[in-house]
Design an enzyme around this catalytic site. Structure first.
Site, PDB file in Angstrom:
ATOM      1  N   LYS A 163      19.888 -31.007 -40.847  1.00  0.00           N
ATOM      2  CA  LYS A 163      20.380 -30.237 -39.700  1.00  0.00           C
ATOM      3  C   LYS A 163      19.248 -29.813 -38.777  1.00  0.00           C
ATOM      4  CE  LYS A 163      22.324 -26.947 -42.018  1.00  0.00           C
ATOM      5  NZ  LYS A 163      22.045 -27.324 -43.399  1.00  0.00           N
ATOM      6  N   ARG A 211      28.715 -19.902 -41.506  1.00  0.00           N
ATOM      7  CA  ARG A 211      28.733 -20.559 -42.810  1.00  0.00           C
ATOM      8  C   ARG A 211      29.949 -20.193 -43.634  1.00  0.00           C
ATOM      9  NH1 ARG A 211      24.207 -16.632 -44.049  1.00  0.00           N
ATOM     10  NH2 ARG A 211      25.368 -15.003 -45.082  1.00  0.00           N
ATOM     11  N   ARG A 267      11.025 -31.325 -50.061  1.00  0.00           N
ATOM     12  CA  ARG A 267      10.702 -30.275 -49.100  1.00  0.00           C
ATOM     13  C   ARG A 267      10.029 -29.090 -49.790  1.00  0.00           C
ATOM     14  NH1 ARG A 267      15.551 -27.336 -45.922  1.00  0.00           N
ATOM     15  NH2 ARG A 267      15.766 -26.265 -47.889  1.00  0.00           N
ATOM     16  N   ARG A 282       8.234 -23.911 -50.282  1.00  0.00           N
ATOM     17  CA  ARG A 282       9.281 -22.922 -50.005  1.00  0.00           C
ATOM     18  C   ARG A 282       9.789 -22.298 -51.303  1.00  0.00           C
ATOM     19  NH1 ARG A 282      13.094 -25.025 -45.192  1.00  0.00           N
ATOM     20  NH2 ARG A 282      14.507 -23.629 -46.264  1.00  0.00           N
ATOM     21  N   ARG A 300      23.050 -22.790 -53.702  1.00  0.00           N
ATOM     22  CA  ARG A 300      23.390 -22.903 -52.279  1.00  0.00           C
ATOM     23  C   ARG A 300      24.350 -24.058 -52.021  1.00  0.00           C
ATOM     24  NH1 ARG A 300      17.808 -21.844 -51.641  1.00  0.00           N
ATOM     25  NH2 ARG A 300      17.463 -23.978 -50.961  1.00  0.00           N
TER      26      ARG A 300
END
Length: 190
Positions: free
Chosen positions: A13, A88, A127, A133, A144
């Site tokens: 996204k 969301r 990622r 992260r 998630r």
């Protein structure tokens, strides 16, 4: 052009939102980027957000809605925007409807990117390693994705019923996916 870009985490996204923003000359507004910047800068908002994200939970609606309301009212968003990561859930759809009504604006389209779960897990693991992260632990990622399926999929149904939804496969070359999105939006919006 006022767009939403939606899809599960890891679908691309953010990447596609940036390309679309360049194409249409409008800003990308990412609630995730806003949250991460506040975490990095150790602001009060960042501390609140970290309480949730470090455990794989989503930031509460009330906090997120207020951030979106404030951001959409800023000058650079007057001629359009791409909203990444919001709404969301169904309650946030109602909140966004109210925000847009208050601004005298309408949503043009919703781009939904799709990808198989194994691809999403692979992308997010990569990622997490590359960006370090803290919110991309395997447990947080799975939490998630489960939350997305439960809470966000009904949002797509709402926008489908409103005739706003454009679905695009998020697997492939970045530029090819971007071209497919623009082609689908051009066809939808004429």
């Amino acid at each position: 052009m006022r767009l939403l870009i939606m899809g599960p985490q890891g679908v691309g996204k953010g990447t596609q939102a940036k390309l679309l923003a360049e194409h249409y000359g409008i800003p990308t507004i990412s609630t995730g980027d806003i949250f991460r910047a506040n975490i990095k800068n150790k602001t009060e908002l960042g501390k609140k957000v970290l309480e949730y994200t470090s455990q794989g939970f989503l930031v509460p609606d009330e906090l997120t809605n207020e951030i979106v309301r404030d951001r959409l009212a800023q000058d650079d968003a007057k001629n359009g925007w791409i909203l990444d990561g919001y709404p969301r859930n169904v309650a946030q759809v109602s909140a966004l409807d109210e925000i847009l009504e208050g601004l005298g604006e309408q949503l043009d389209a919703v781009v939904a990117l799709t990808a198989p779960t194994n691809v999403l897990l692979e992308r997010m693991a990569k990622r997490a390693k590359e960006e370090g992260r803290a919110d991309d632990t395997p447990e947080a990622i799975q939490n998630r994705l489960n939350t997305y399926d439960k809470e966000t999929t009904p949002v797509l149904d709402i926008y489908q019923q409103r005739g706003k939804l454009v679905t695009v496969n998020g697997v492939g070359e970045i530029d090819a996916i971007s071209e497919e999105i623009v082609k689908a939006l051009d066809a939808k919006l004429g």
